[in-house]
Design a protein around this motif. Structure first.
Motif, short mmCIF file in Angstrom:
data_model
loop_
_atom_site.label_atom_id
_atom_site.label_comp_id
_atom_site.label_asym_id
_atom_site.label_seq_id
_atom_site.Cartn_x
_atom_site.Cartn_y
_atom_site.Cartn_z
N ALA A 195 0.86 -1.19 0.00
CA ALA A 195 0.00 0.00 0.00
C ALA A 195 0.89 1.24 0.00
N MET A 196 0.50 2.22 -0.78
CA MET A 196 1.30 3.45 -0.89
C MET A 196 1.14 4.30 0.37
N ILE A 197 2.24 4.77 0.91
CA ILE A 197 2.17 5.75 2.00
C ILE A 197 2.28 7.15 1.41
N GLN A 198 3.28 7.33 0.56
CA GLN A 198 3.53 8.65 0.02
C GLN A 198 4.28 8.56 -1.29
N PHE A 199 3.86 9.37 -2.23
CA PHE A 199 4.61 9.52 -3.48
C PHE A 199 5.00 10.99 -3.59
N ASN A 200 6.22 11.25 -3.97
CA ASN A 200 6.76 12.61 -3.95
C ASN A 200 6.56 13.28 -5.32
N ASP A 201 5.43 13.94 -5.46
CA ASP A 201 5.08 14.57 -6.75
C ASP A 201 6.14 15.56 -7.23
N THR A 202 6.61 16.39 -6.30
CA THR A 202 7.55 17.45 -6.69
C THR A 202 8.84 16.85 -7.23
N LEU A 203 9.36 15.87 -6.50
CA LEU A 203 10.60 15.23 -6.95
C LEU A 203 10.36 14.51 -8.28
N ALA A 204 9.23 13.81 -8.36
CA ALA A 204 8.93 13.08 -9.60
C ALA A 204 8.92 14.03 -10.80
N ALA A 205 8.30 15.19 -10.61
CA ALA A 205 8.25 16.17 -11.71
C ALA A 205 9.66 16.63 -12.07
N ASP A 206 10.49 16.88 -11.04
CA ASP A 206 11.88 17.30 -11.30
C ASP A 206 12.67 16.22 -12.05
#
Ligand code: AMP
Ligand code: MG
Length: 499
Positions: free
Chosen positions: A33-44
């Motif tokens: 199960a996902m706890i957290q995905f780092n959108d900002t880093l993923a975009a970078d």
């Protein structure tokens, strides 16, 4: 319908000779199960963020599915653990999926940690407990926000399984991102096996990848040593300026790219004490706060020994070159430390003649903080409010010292020194507020996050702390408790690797 998540992999390490790694796939887990995905880093990193908000992404970060183009490997390395050489370490629970080129044009490794056994696991289970995963996520992201070179956290998942530690905490996997996972211990691994070809290939690899500016220098290997020494001097100075204690500065935990890696029993100081140790396994205080520069220097000596044969065919000449580079560490470190600490107390115009006096002024403040159990973070934060020098403005900082007159005495000298500079108090205050955080991932806050996570699979405290730490230098209404030092019953005395 969103697309399946993909990484634009462009792998280079997996193309090196096979003695550098083992090909090994993650081991699937029961119920991720996902706890957290780092959108900002993923975009970078140039990833399609929307595509990762998809159950298929959870499977990837859990090791249950391999994304297209992944070439999963575990890297070989060794390390000096608390000074003693262990010739066999390697990624015992980490598996690199591959590399991507970020929007900044730089190459990044994407690595799962806690994804199952590898040929380097020895007696370990290849897994990670939830607590250390949450700690690494929080601390590494906080460090990045505070402009400290560090590995980043791209995602964290729970596995649906338990791991055998002290108790049976839930298992978790963190996905880490680094400019490179090559360590001092990677070089040492091949040097002690007499594989000079590998040492040279590895040096050429990191020069091309992490230090391209030196590849045409007269002696690129000497330039590599100097560059790594310089980046570590800067990195450790930054740790010291934030009251950060890494806790396990073994040679396998020192990165050649100059990033903070392997967040284990690390912690930030509350009450300042130079001899502070949190790690439960650091019995001698080898990696105590104040010993970090010396420990870093020691590790760099091991790096120098590993690459000395690359310097010159003439052994004596090679040793002399390496010695010169190694001897430059204290000077480089002192310079970075003084620049950063001067800024923390509001100075900007240090001239050569000021240097000794400024260092003495800062050392004096630190000594008074230690004598008076002053909180490290809040002392520097409230120093900016004390600029104007009226009693009203001094209230906050004086309160941090058991004997407030000790601060008052120092402040007289400090204000005299500030008077040598042309900046106005307002300008100075603004600059100080940009670099002296109010919110850091304090141990008792991290501990509360871990307890909620491990005991109840409740991640609300994690999300809330992450949110506060996104703007560490800005006062946030209603978030006062996140700025406060622990009360007596909340104090965390020891931290654990949890491996
Ligand atoms: P660390 O303390 O995480 O830097 O790890 C030191 C060494 O022990 C590294 O080689 C790790 O890969 C290995 N290690 C730590 N924990 C585990 C584990 N649970 N299973 C297998 N290897 C591990
Ligand atoms: Mg390690």
């Amino acid at each position: 319908m969103t697309e399946r998540p993909t990484f634009p992999f462009d792998n280079s390490f997996a193309k090196l000779p096979d003695y550098f790694y083992s090909n090994v796939a993650p081991t699937a887990v029961t119920k991720p199960a996902m706890i957290q995905f780092n959108d900002t880093l993923a975009a970078d990193l140039g990833l399609d963020v929307a595509a990762f908000h998809n159950p298929a992404a959870t499977d990837i970060f859990a090791g249950n599915a391999l994304p297209e183009g992944a070439e999963p490997i575990a890297m070989a390395y060794c390390g000096h653990q608390f000074g003693n050489l262990n010739p066999e370490l390697g990624d015992g629970r980490a598996i690199m999926l591959g590399e991507v080129i970020g929007n900044d044009g730089l190459r990044y490794d994407i690595q799962l940690k806690g994804s199952g056994r590898t040929p380097y696991s020895r007696n370990g289970d290849g897994r990670a407990a939830l607590g250390p995963v949450l700690r690494e996520y929080l601390l590494s992201e906080a460090m990045a926000t505070l402009n400290v070179p560090t590995t980043r956290a791209l995602a964290a998942v729970t596995t649906g399984e338990q791991v055998r530690r002290q108790g049976m905490p839930p298992g978790a996997i963190i996905t880490r991102v680094a400019r490179g996972f090559v360590r001092v211990g990677t070089f040492v691994y091949f040097a002690i096996r007499g594989n000079q070809t590998a040492v040279k290939e590895l040096a050429d690899y990191v020069i091309a990848r992490n230090y391209p500016e030196i590849k045409d220098s007269a002696n690129p290997y000497l330039a590599l040593l100097e560059s790594v020494i310089d980046r570590q001097a800067l990195l450790i100075a930054k740790w010291m300026q934030l009251g950060f204690i890494h806790g396990v500065m073994n040679t396998d935990n020192m990165s050649i790219s100059g990033e903070t890696i392997d967040y284990g029993p690390c912690a930030f100081i509350d009450e300042y004490h130079p001899g502070k140790v949190f790690s439960s396994i650091d019995h001698q205080g080898r990696y105590a706060y104040q010993n970090q520069p010396a420990a870093g220097h020691w590790d760099l000596c091991r790096f120098a020994e590993a690459i000395v044969p690359l310097m010159d065919e003439d052994k004596d000449a090679a040793v002399a070159m390496v010695q010169g580079a190694i001897n430059s560490f204290p000077t480089r470190y002192d310079a970075y430390w003084l620049t950063g600490m001067s800024q923390k107390i509001g100075l900007t115009q240090t001239t050569d003649t000021d240097k000794d006096a400024d260092k003495a002024l800062i050392d004096d403040l630190l000594a008074r903080m230690a004598d008076n159990q002053a909180d490290f973070t809040l002392t520097f934060y409230h120093l900016s409010d004390a600029l104007a020098g009226s009693d009203d403005n001094d209230v906050m900082i004086r309160d941090l010292f058991t004997d407030a007159s000790s601060f008052d005495e120092w402040a007289v000298k400090w204000r005299r020194r500030l008077g040598d500079e042309s900046a106005t108090d307002a300008e100075r205050q603004q600059r100080m507020h940009q670099i002296n955080p109010l919110y850091i991932p304090r141990n008792h806050l991290v501990e509360a996050v871990i307890r909620a996570g491990e005991d109840h699979l409740d991640f609300e405290p994690f999300y809330e702390l992450m949110e506060v730490l996104r703007k560490p230098c800005t006062v946030q209404a209603g978030k006062e408790k996140y700025a406060m030092p622990p009360i007596k019953t909340e104090v965390v005395h020891q931290t654990f690797c949890g491996t």
